[in-house]
Structures are given as C-alpha cells and as structure tokens.
Design a protein around this motif. Structure first.
Motif, PDB file in Angstrom:
ATOM      1  N   GLN A  21      -6.676  -4.726  -1.631  1.00 44.29           N
ATOM      2  CA  GLN A  21      -5.843  -3.551  -1.895  1.00 44.29           C
ATOM      3  C   GLN A  21      -6.630  -2.570  -2.759  1.00 44.29           C
ATOM      4  O   GLN A  21      -7.587  -2.933  -3.438  1.00 44.29           O
ATOM      5  CB  GLN A  21      -4.558  -3.949  -2.615  1.00 44.29           C
ATOM      6  CG  GLN A  21      -3.568  -4.732  -1.783  1.00 44.29           C
ATOM      7  CD  GLN A  21      -2.734  -3.836  -0.871  1.00 44.29           C
ATOM      8  OE1 GLN A  21      -2.960  -2.633  -0.775  1.00 44.29           O
ATOM      9  NE2 GLN A  21      -1.771  -4.430  -0.180  1.00 44.29           N
ATOM     10  N   ASN A  22      -6.196  -1.317  -2.727  1.00 44.42           N
ATOM     11  CA  ASN A  22      -6.826  -0.316  -3.580  1.00 44.42           C
ATOM     12  C   ASN A  22      -6.609  -0.657  -5.055  1.00 44.42           C
ATOM     13  O   ASN A  22      -5.599  -1.239  -5.420  1.00 44.42           O
ATOM     14  CB  ASN A  22      -6.246   1.065  -3.271  1.00 44.42           C
ATOM     15  CG  ASN A  22      -6.973   2.189  -3.985  1.00 44.42           C
ATOM     16  OD1 ASN A  22      -6.683   2.512  -5.123  1.00 44.42           O
ATOM     17  ND2 ASN A  22      -7.937   2.793  -3.301  1.00 44.42           N
TER      18      ASN A  22
ATOM     19  N   SER B 192     -13.208   7.756  -2.200  1.00 45.59           N
ATOM     20  CA  SER B 192     -11.977   6.995  -2.420  1.00 45.59           C
ATOM     21  C   SER B 192     -12.191   5.989  -3.534  1.00 45.59           C
ATOM     22  O   SER B 192     -13.296   5.456  -3.700  1.00 45.59           O
ATOM     23  CB  SER B 192     -11.558   6.264  -1.141  1.00 45.59           C
ATOM     24  OG  SER B 192     -11.209   7.175  -0.126  1.00 45.59           O
TER      25      SER B 192
ATOM     26  N   SER C 283      -8.730  10.241   1.748  1.00 49.98           N
ATOM     27  CA  SER C 283      -9.849  10.690   0.909  1.00 49.98           C
ATOM     28  C   SER C 283      -9.931  12.215   0.924  1.00 49.98           C
ATOM     29  O   SER C 283     -11.023  12.782   0.862  1.00 49.98           O
ATOM     30  CB  SER C 283     -11.163  10.080   1.396  1.00 49.98           C
ATOM     31  OG  SER C 283     -11.407  10.427   2.742  1.00 49.98           O
TER      32      SER C 283
ATOM     33  N   PHE D   7      -3.725   8.588  -6.111  1.00 45.42           N
ATOM     34  CA  PHE D   7      -3.734   7.574  -5.053  1.00 45.42           C
ATOM     35  C   PHE D   7      -3.561   8.211  -3.675  1.00 45.42           C
ATOM     36  O   PHE D   7      -4.194   7.785  -2.707  1.00 45.42           O
ATOM     37  CB  PHE D   7      -2.628   6.542  -5.285  1.00 45.42           C
ATOM     38  CG  PHE D   7      -2.525   5.532  -4.168  1.00 45.42           C
ATOM     39  CD1 PHE D   7      -3.378   4.437  -4.125  1.00 45.42           C
ATOM     40  CD2 PHE D   7      -1.604   5.683  -3.139  1.00 45.42           C
ATOM     41  CE1 PHE D   7      -3.318   3.516  -3.089  1.00 45.42           C
ATOM     42  CE2 PHE D   7      -1.526   4.767  -2.099  1.00 45.42           C
ATOM     43  CZ  PHE D   7      -2.388   3.678  -2.077  1.00 45.42           C
TER      44      PHE D   7
ATOM     45  N   GLY E 117      -6.987   7.373  -2.409  1.00 49.48           N
ATOM     46  CA  GLY E 117      -6.733   5.968  -2.136  1.00 49.48           C
ATOM     47  C   GLY E 117      -6.103   5.800  -0.774  1.00 49.48           C
ATOM     48  O   GLY E 117      -6.617   5.116   0.105  1.00 49.48           O
TER      49      GLY E 117
ATOM     50  N   THR F 236      -3.283   0.131  -6.507  1.00 44.75           N
ATOM     51  CA  THR F 236      -2.143  -0.690  -6.105  1.00 44.75           C
ATOM     52  C   THR F 236      -1.904  -1.786  -7.134  1.00 44.75           C
ATOM     53  O   THR F 236      -0.766  -2.024  -7.566  1.00 44.75           O
ATOM     54  CB  THR F 236      -2.383  -1.305  -4.719  1.00 44.75           C
ATOM     55  OG1 THR F 236      -2.503  -0.251  -3.755  1.00 44.75           O
ATOM     56  CG2 THR F 236      -1.229  -2.210  -4.312  1.00 44.75           C
TER      57      THR F 236
ATOM     58  N   ARG G 105       0.830  -1.216   0.000  1.00 48.03           N
ATOM     59  CA  ARG G 105       0.000   0.000   0.000  1.00 48.03           C
ATOM     60  C   ARG G 105       0.860   1.260   0.000  1.00 48.03           C
ATOM     61  O   ARG G 105       0.627   2.198  -0.767  1.00 48.03           O
ATOM     62  CB  ARG G 105      -0.906  -0.026   1.230  1.00 48.03           C
ATOM     63  CG  ARG G 105      -1.772   1.210   1.444  1.00 48.03           C
ATOM     64  CD  ARG G 105      -2.772   0.935   2.547  1.00 48.03           C
ATOM     65  NE  ARG G 105      -3.463   2.141   2.967  1.00 48.03           N
ATOM     66  CZ  ARG G 105      -3.114   2.897   3.998  1.00 48.03           C
ATOM     67  NH1 ARG G 105      -2.045   2.559   4.729  1.00 48.03           N
ATOM     68  NH2 ARG G 105      -3.793   3.976   4.319  1.00 48.03           N
TER      69      ARG G 105
ATOM     70  N   LYS H  97     -11.537  -0.583  -3.289  1.00 45.23           N
ATOM     71  CA  LYS H  97     -10.629  -1.693  -3.031  1.00 45.23           C
ATOM     72  C   LYS H  97     -11.177  -2.925  -3.733  1.00 45.23           C
ATOM     73  O   LYS H  97     -12.392  -3.071  -3.901  1.00 45.23           O
ATOM     74  CB  LYS H  97     -10.493  -1.948  -1.527  1.00 45.23           C
ATOM     75  CG  LYS H  97      -9.793  -0.820  -0.778  1.00 45.23           C
ATOM     76  CD  LYS H  97      -9.612  -1.169   0.689  1.00 45.23           C
ATOM     77  CE  LYS H  97      -8.845  -0.061   1.423  1.00 45.23           C
ATOM     78  NZ  LYS H  97      -8.631  -0.392   2.840  1.00 45.23           N
TER      79      LYS H  97
END
Length: 311
Positions: free
Chosen positions: A149-150, A127, A221, A214, A218, A153, A15, A130
C-alpha cells in the motif's frame, strides 16, 4: 470468490478509503472543538495542487509532500482568520473558500502550465512510495490487502490512532474538547478560545492537506481539475456519524471506501456509467437519512421517558 479476489478487493477498499480517512479526521478535530468543517474539500484541493507543483519544481517527492501539508494548513488558518479575527459567519466563510478553491486551483494550474484540466503533460511529479511488508506476503487475504500500500495509507491509520491519543490524553486535546463543550467556561479557567480555534483549524488543514497530497501523489501522480470530487464532504459525513471520534471516523470512512470500490468494480460491467459513478454519493445520502431517523427517534424516546417520570 477466491481469497485472491477478496484480498484484491479489500486492497482497493483501503486504497480508496485513504483520502476519505484524512478528510474525516480533518472534520473530527474540528467537531471536538465545536466547529463544523465543510472546507476539507478546499484543504485537499490546495494540498493536491501545491504538492504536485513543489514536487515538480524541486524534483523531491518529500518537499512536495511538505508543500501540500503547508497548503492545507494555510487554508485552515485562512478560515480561522476570517471567522475568529474577522468575525465572519463560519458557514458562509467556508462556502466562499470552497467556491474560491474550486476556481482558484484551476486558475493557478492554467497560469503555471497553460492547461486547465491536468498537470500530467507539463509537470513531472513523482508518487510517494509504496511499502512492502514481506512478513505478510504469504498471509491469505490480509497479506494481499495490506502489502504494497502507499505510505500514506498506513499513515492514515496511524493518524487516526495518534489523533485519538492527542484528543484524549494531551493537555492541548483536553483544551480543545473543553472549548468544544463550553467556550465560555473554558475561557473562564484561562483557556484561550481564539488560540484553540486557530490551532484546531491548523491541525484540520494539515490532515486535509495530506489527504489532498495522496490524491495527486499517491492515488495518481498528477493534479486534475476538481480531482477531490466531493471526498471532503463524504469525510465530513463519516465524522458526523460518530460525533468526531477519530477511530470511528476512520472506520466509517472505510465503509464509504467499500461503496467506492464497488463502483469501480461495476465500471467493468455493462452497468450504466452515470449510475455507477453516483453510488458513493447515494450511499452517503442514505447513511445520513438513517442517522437522522435514529437521532430523531432517540430524542423522542428521551422526551417520552422524561414526561413519564414527571407524571
């Protein structure tokens, strides 16, 4: 240490490495074109701010993402315009834009929100999602590291692979490498050096802008004053370590992500806060010193070998 704790630590590493990877890729494409990109910091800052603003105004996280990407591209093109068309010195132009971006983003934030520190209280931004990977849910360590994970990522890893293919396999990528190796020779065979530089800065700005998105959509926010905090420079260091190789730059960025994750863990202890916050930057300096020593010794060894051959 249990598998769960190891997985959680690696989740944090991945991350925290995400913006560093995008910054490293932004620098890597420039390095392949023979350019030195120290403006990834500005690209990320504008991407982070504009992304949040567009997100808040439209209510769409995807339009916010697109806005942040465009902000990064515009920043890159401004550098190209100043240096390619305006013949400004590359280093001075980037120093100027970094200084202007640091103050400019704060000024724009204040004009729009009346707050000089954060957009959290005035702009309602979302955001990026994920991604759940159910097939990894029960896999020890790896499942904990990769699952949930986002989106960006996973996008960072994919971007490194695609950039490698683009540079190695595409016609445009070959042109970029040719210009980076010898711009005069490239020009002699019909490759437009100025057009290649503009394209390179646009791609670099896109990658930097995504890294900034990000950070504000991410990692958090909201946009916060100077939230990039030197990550652009760390990405530059990661790229320089491997001479602009995208996959290598990604892996080096992850090494710096480890130091960032360790610093976060140390904040939970009684370790001095200032010392802990310094850790990622100290690691960067140490790595640069080691690389410089290796390069110097390699260069000296080559000179000695040539001298012995002459004798």
């Amino acid at each position: 240490m249990s598998a769960l704790r190891i997985g959680s630590f690696l989740y944090s590493v991945l991350r925290l490495s995400t913006p560093l990877i995008f910054a490293a890729l932004s620098a890597a494409i420039c390095e392949k074109a023979g350019l030195f990109n120290m403006a990834a910091e500005s690209m990320m800052l504008w991407g982070a701010l504009i992304g949040v603003m567009v997100n808040g105004w439209t209510g769409s996280v995807w339009l916010g993402f697109l806005g942040g990407c465009c902000a990064g591209v515009v920043t890159g093109l401004l550098i190209a315009l100043a240096t390619v068309k305006g013949k400004a010195d590359l280093m001075l132009a980037q120093i100027a834009i970094n200084l202007a971006s640091g103050g400019g983003t704060i000024f724009m934030l204040y004009v729009v929100t009346g707050d000089k520190s954060t957009s959290a209280m005035t702009i309602k931004s979302q955001s990026l999602p994920k991604i759940a990977l159910p097939f990894l849910k029960n896999v020890p360590i790896i499942g904990r590291m990769l699952n949930n994970q986002n989106l960006l990522t996973y996008g960072a890893i994919l971007a490194a692979i695609l950039l490698m293919i683009f540079i190695k396999r595409s016609r445009t990528g070959v042109h970029i490498r040719a210009v980076g190796e010898n711009p005069n020779a490239a020009e002699s065979v019909g490759i437009s050096v100025s057009r290649t530089y503009f394209l390179t800065w646009a791609i670099s700005g896109l990658l930097g802008g995504i890294g900034g998105v990000f950070m504000s959509m991410g990692y958090t926010s909201a946009f916060t004053k100077n939230m990039v905090a030197g990550r652009g420079y760390i990405g530059l260091c990661a790229s320089s370590m491997v001479r602009g190789n995208p996959i290598g730059a990604m892996l080096c960025a992850m090494v710096f992500g480890v130091s960032d994750a360790i610093a976060n863990q140390l904040q939970l202890t009684n370790a001095p806060v200032d010392l802990v916050m310094m850790l990622p930057y100290a690691v960067t300096i140490i790595v640069l010193i080691i690389i410089s020593v290796i390069k110097i010794r390699t260069h000296v060894r080559k000179i000695k070998n040539k001298a012995s051959q002459v004798v």
